[in-house]
Scaffold this motif. Structure first.
Motif, short mmCIF file in Angstrom:
data_model
loop_
_atom_site.label_atom_id
_atom_site.label_comp_id
_atom_site.label_asym_id
_atom_site.label_seq_id
_atom_site.Cartn_x
_atom_site.Cartn_y
_atom_site.Cartn_z
N ALA A 67 0.35 -9.14 2.51
CA ALA A 67 1.10 -8.80 1.30
C ALA A 67 0.68 -7.45 0.72
CB ALA A 67 0.92 -9.89 0.25
N LEU A 68 -0.30 -6.80 1.31
CA LEU A 68 -0.77 -5.52 0.77
C LEU A 68 0.32 -4.46 0.73
CD1 LEU A 68 -4.33 -5.06 2.29
CD2 LEU A 68 -3.74 -5.49 -0.08
N ASP A 69 1.21 -4.46 1.69
CA ASP A 69 2.22 -3.40 1.74
C ASP A 69 3.60 -3.85 1.26
OD1 ASP A 69 2.68 -4.99 3.89
OD2 ASP A 69 2.79 -3.39 5.36
N ASP A 70 3.69 -4.97 0.57
CA ASP A 70 4.99 -5.45 0.08
C ASP A 70 5.63 -4.47 -0.90
OD1 ASP A 70 4.87 -7.67 1.65
OD2 ASP A 70 4.29 -9.05 0.03
N LEU A 75 8.90 2.67 6.24
CA LEU A 75 8.65 3.92 6.94
C LEU A 75 9.96 4.55 7.36
CD1 LEU A 75 5.69 2.91 9.26
CD2 LEU A 75 5.60 4.26 7.17
N ASP A 76 10.04 5.86 7.24
CA ASP A 76 11.24 6.59 7.64
C ASP A 76 10.93 7.30 8.94
OD1 ASP A 76 13.60 7.95 7.84
OD2 ASP A 76 13.26 9.24 6.11
N ASP A 77 11.55 6.87 10.02
CA ASP A 77 11.28 7.45 11.33
C ASP A 77 11.94 8.80 11.54
OD1 ASP A 77 9.71 5.34 12.11
OD2 ASP A 77 11.40 4.20 12.89
N ALA A 78 12.74 9.26 10.57
CA ALA A 78 13.48 10.51 10.72
C ALA A 78 12.60 11.74 10.50
CB ALA A 78 14.64 10.54 9.72
N TRP A 79 11.38 11.59 10.02
CA TRP A 79 10.54 12.76 9.75
C TRP A 79 10.23 13.46 10.98
CZ3 TRP A 79 7.98 14.30 5.05
CH2 TRP A 79 8.52 13.68 3.92
#
Length: 79
Positions: A67-70, A75-79
């Motif tokens: 739950a730490l990253d809820d 993440l945006d893979d377009a970078w």
């Protein structure tokens, strides 16, 4: 008893040089040399920086809470 090994010195341009035997190799490609009377002392440079510090840490034994990253954005893979 201190390990010793007979070596030969040679010239590399205007510098005097030596080949360090495998059993005395240092991990990095830089070191500090100093003189103490008639002795030359070669010692590794203490590694600095985040990666060097992280490399000295032991792995975590406990699992991370899922739950730490809820609350984080995906993440945006377009970078």
């Amino acid at each position: 008893m201190t390990e010793e090994r007979h070596i030969r010195l040679f010239r590399n341009g205007r510098n005097q040089a030596l080949r360090i035997p495998r059993e005395f190799e240092l991990e990095d490609d830089e070191a500090i040399i100093s003189r103490d009377g008639d002795r030359l002392i070669i010692r590794p440079i203490a590694q600095r920086g985040l990666l060097a510090t992280l490399a000295t840490l032991s792995p975590l034994d406990e699992p991370l809470d899922e739950a730490l990253d809820d609350d984080l954005l995906p993440l945006d893979d377009a970078w």
